[in-house]
Write an enzyme that holds these catalytic residues in place. Structure first.
Site, PDB file in Angstrom:
ATOM      1  N   HIS A   1       0.823  -1.218   0.000  1.00 58.48           N
ATOM      2  CA  HIS A   1       0.000   0.000   0.000  1.00 58.48           C
ATOM      3  C   HIS A   1       0.853   1.262   0.000  1.00 58.48           C
ATOM      4  CE1 HIS A   1       0.021  -0.207   4.565  1.00 58.48           C
ATOM      5  NE2 HIS A   1      -0.005   1.102   4.425  1.00 58.48           N
TER       6      HIS A   1
ATOM      7  N   ASP B   1       1.167  -7.708   2.155  1.00 67.10           N
ATOM      8  CA  ASP B   1       1.278  -6.262   1.925  1.00 67.10           C
ATOM      9  C   ASP B   1       2.744  -5.819   1.772  1.00 67.10           C
ATOM     10  OD1 ASP B   1       0.836  -3.566   1.770  1.00 67.10           O
ATOM     11  OD2 ASP B   1      -0.515  -3.460   3.486  1.00 67.10           O
TER      12      ASP B   1
ATOM     13  N   SER C   1       3.886   2.393   8.277  1.00 62.61           N
ATOM     14  CA  SER C   1       3.637   1.382   7.253  1.00 62.61           C
ATOM     15  C   SER C   1       4.912   1.076   6.486  1.00 62.61           C
ATOM     16  CB  SER C   1       2.585   1.881   6.265  1.00 62.61           C
ATOM     17  OG  SER C   1       1.326   1.778   6.827  1.00 62.61           O
TER      18      SER C   1
HETATM   19  N1  ARG Z   1      -4.673   0.597   7.204  1.00 65.64           N
HETATM   20  C1  ARG Z   1      -3.383   0.583   6.568  1.00 65.64           C
HETATM   21  C2  ARG Z   1      -2.523   1.706   7.033  1.00 65.64           C
HETATM   22  O1  ARG Z   1      -2.992   2.798   7.246  1.00 65.64           O
HETATM   23  C3  ARG Z   1      -3.461   0.757   5.103  1.00 65.64           C
HETATM   24  C4  ARG Z   1      -4.040  -0.308   4.365  1.00 65.64           C
HETATM   25  C5  ARG Z   1      -4.191   0.072   2.931  1.00 65.64           C
HETATM   26  N2  ARG Z   1      -5.192  -0.778   2.384  1.00 65.64           N
HETATM   27  C6  ARG Z   1      -6.426  -0.381   2.063  1.00 65.64           C
HETATM   28  N3  ARG Z   1      -7.280  -1.320   1.905  1.00 65.64           N
HETATM   29  N4  ARG Z   1      -6.781   0.855   1.862  1.00 65.64           N
HETATM   30  O2  ARG Z   1      -1.320   1.568   7.113  1.00 65.64           O
END
Ligand code: ARG
Length: 713
Positions: free
Chosen positions: A86, A221, A648
């Site tokens: 992501h 991911d 992330s």
């Molecule tokens: N919740 C994750 C984060 O903020 C991001 C995941 C991205 N995936 C998504 N389905 N939008 O690090």
């Protein structure tokens, strides 16, 4: 008996303020002083100097700030970079078309020549960090709260100029503890970054928005890039002559796997937390701001989804914006819900009560909480203004295009040809990346219309921009119809509704044409109302609450002189440590069997599609050295490290600094975590490095990439 009870409650209340070993995003520079012994007790084997050192290569030299919003780590001596899928998503979707669809199909460079330049991406290494508190605070002595920010920025500039002179480095000063401390960070920034590998998004984003922010999780991911530099290892913009960068340090990979209680630490660039927030701030978030953001984002998501379902190219063009908006749409929904569920307001009140008691006989602090009350009471009625402007009025694409023209107004008025041309070029370049196809503009029209409806329905009438009554509602007696007719007119007559006309304007930017444009008038109408009536209030609130927060933290530090405090996240380099740990009744590790189960359970839902090849590999059970002892293939696991957005892509490392996973998310039960850390239930969701390598090696058959890494068992 009574007294014992009193004592007990006092101890219990007090302990709510104690930092647990796992809470905290610590400054690497201070680890030796504050954290090292605790880390060693939990299982760290490295010396403090191996974690952070200015003169010798250390762990921090293998960690980069990725694209200004994520973290990544170096995993080979040829500048190979590992981060989340992501985090690479925008670059990956930007390189994808219906014909050459790497977002959906995945991509593995089988040689250096096949790597794809990812324009716009950058990574930054931290060269060093310095405590600049005394210099900054000295220059802020006797400066009023009003002038503080300006003065601070001037000092920041002096410090960063001095620190970077003649080096080619970049520098940033950061405020910590709301202005009780300051740190300087020196970066080296590389901009020739190329895509090396990514799984198809069915793996990299498996579970989609449904599983986002939740555990148990089954997402692969990750994505891979490479840093390119000049032959002498200096940053340079893209050139075919650039070569893979030789880093000072890189992380070895450990395939031994994880078990409950193992030491785990994470270094990265957490974005924002507000752990010293007051109870009133929690209330504004739960009752007003968070729900408004959710409602406003809902509009964009629904309109985009309709168009994305119709056409692959449109889907690819919108997918990154969609994922970004959806991510924080769900975040704010979760934050509001969990702030309530976890009783964070009550918790903060409890802490404030303890403080009030301590402060009652101290001149410096005794009025502080009453002042906080007053400050919030004055601000609360206007607390939705900024949200409705930024997440609402300014969010349609047409307004973004018109907004770009709007920012040229002053330069055009100035008449300096050189400046005008420079800005023109910049804007035309930016425009290339802006999506204009008619399907997107159709969605945009729906968004524009719905946002106005929400604005009209939700902001108090006496707080709405005059433009609403004077222009928009003039169209008809019925407000709903009027908004519709007005929207029609904007999209029929504004030059910014068409790509050709917008380009033509930027090629020959004439002030007169701009000023007559209805989208321009729209911006001016809403902006003027905000700037004249609400910005002064918002600024005043921010100024006051920052000053009060600063004093509150200073007071807390005096109240508990033996406690080690950590500063809120602010996109600067931090380290958090803890252990591999599950919570509630959830499993610690997920596996590939469950991916297949989820896929079967949600047949027909594209978020749970998987490539046939993954199904085949699962059938063959050929997991090699990546399998767990029970023969299953691990996918993701949990630690109790303290992270937030911006972390992330961060490396999850064992006690020897070897890579065991990548942090990629937080869990639903702890969505209140930016404001309050709950040691019981807050977890970091990590993709297991064994799944990452399995996907590269067995799924992508890119042994060239795996061979480049240093794998220890
Ligand atoms: N919740 C994750 C984060 O903020 C991001 C995941 C991205 N995936 C998504 N389905 N939008 O690090």
């Amino acid at each position: 008996m009574k007294n014992i009870l009193k004592l007990l409650t006092a101890v219990m209340l007090f302990s709510t303020l104690q930092v647990k070993a796992d809470e905290g995003m610590w400054l690497p520079l201070l680890l030796k002083k504050y954290n090292y012994e605790k880390m060693k007790a939990l299982g760290l084997k490295l010396t403090p100097e191996q974690l952070y050192d200015v003169n010798h290569s250390s762990l921090k030299d293998a960690i980069v700030w990725f694209g200004g919003g994520c973290t990544a780590e170096i995993v080979s001596n040829k500048g190979l970079v590992l981060t989340n899928h992501h985090c690479g998503y925008d670059a990956i979707s930007g390189l994808s078309t219906a014909k050459d669809n790497i977002l959906d199909n995945g991509f593995w460079a089988k040689s250096i020549q096949e790597e794809r330049p990812a324009p716009g991406l950058s990574v930054q290494f931290v060269i060093r960090m310095d405590d600049i508190t005394s210099e900054v605070l000295d220059s802020l002595k006797n400066v009023s709260e009003k002038d503080r920010a300006k003065r601070m920025n001037a000092v920041f500039k002096t410090i960063t100029d001095r620190a970077t002179k003649g080096t080619g480095y970049e520098a940033q000063c950061r405020e910590m503890f709301k202005g009780n401390a300051y740190y300087l960070f020196i970066f080296e920034k590389f901009t020739d970054i190329r895509l090396v590998g990514t799984p198809p998004q069915n793996i990299g984003k498996f579970g989609g928005e449904t599983d986002n922010w939740m555990w148990p999780r089954h997402t692969g991911d990750f994505s891979m890039f490479r840093i390119y530099a000049t032959r002498d290892g200096k940053p340079a913009s893209y050139s075919a002559d650039n070569v893979p960068y030789v880093p000072k340090n890189f992380l070895p990979i450990n395939l031994k796997g994880v078990k409950q209680g193992d030491f785990a630490m994470i270094m990265g660039f957490p974005g924002r937390t507000n752990r010293y927030e007051f109870s009133q701030g929690v209330q504004i978030a739960t009752d007003l701001v968070d729900p408004a953001i959710v409602a406003l984002r809902d509009v964009r998501l629904n309109a985009w989804k309709e168009q994305m379902n119709k056409d692959v190219d449109i889907r690819l063009k919108l997918s990154s914006d969609f994922a970004g908006v959806a991510n924080y749409w769900k975040f704010f929904r979760g934050e509001a819900e969990q702030l309530k569920h976890n009783k964070v307001f009550e918790q903060k009140q409890k802490e404030e009560k303890i403080f009030a008691k301590w402060a009652s006989n101290k001149d410096e602090y005794k009025n502080l909480l009453a002042d906080v009350d007053k400050t919030f009471a004055a601000y609360k009625p206007y607390s939705l203004q900024r949200t409705f402007l930024n997440e609402g009025i300014l969010s349609p694409n047409i307004i973004k295009y018109a907004g770009m023209a709007f920012t040229m107004e002053d330069v055009l008025k100035g008449g300096d040809e050189k400046k005008i041309n420079a800005m023109k070029e910049q804007m035309l370049e930016a425009l290339k990346d802006m999506p204009y196809p008619s399907a997107i503009m159709q969605a945009d029209k729906r968004i524009f219309d719905s946002i106005l409806v929400l604005y009209y329905a939700n902001l108090p009438k006496d707080q709405q921009a005059k433009y609403m009554a004077d222009v928009i509602l003039k169209y008809n007696t019925n407000p709903r119809e009027a908004i519709k007719l007005y929207t029609e007119e904007v999209f029929n007559s504004s030059i910014f509704s068409s790509e050709e006309m917008t380009k033509a304007w930027f090629e020959n930017p004439r002030l007169g044409v701009l000023k007559n444009d209805i989208a321009y008038k729209h911006i001016v109408g809403f902006r003027t109302s905000y700037i004249e009536n609400y910005k002064p209030k918002v600024d005043e609130f921010n100024e006051n609450i920052l000053a009060l927060g600063r004093k509150y933290i200073k007071g807390l530090m005096e109240m508990e002189p033996n406690k080690t405090f950590y500063p809120d996240a602010n996109s600067s380099l931090r380290l958090t440590y803890g252990t591999v740990k599950s919570y509630m009744k959830f499993p610690l590790i997920t596996n590939l069997d469950e991916v297949i189960e989820k896929h079967n359970k949600f047949t027909g839902n594209p978020e749970f599609d998987i490539p046939q090849r993954l199904i085949d590999l699962h059938k063959a059970k050929d997991y090699g050295r990546y399998a767990m002892k029970d023969g299953k293939l691990p996918v993701a696991f949990l630690t109790n490290d303290d992270i937030t957005g911006g972390n992330s892509g961060s490396p999850v490392m064992d006690g020897e600094g070897q890579l065991i996973g990548l942090a990629f998310d937080g869990n639903w039960e702890a969505m209140s975590g930016n404001i309050h850390f709950d040691p019981e239930n807050k977890r970091t969701i990590c993709v297991d490095i064994r799944y990452v390598l399995f996907i590269i090696d067995k799924y992508g058959q890119a042994s060239n990439i795996v061979n480049e890494m240093k794998v220890v068992q």
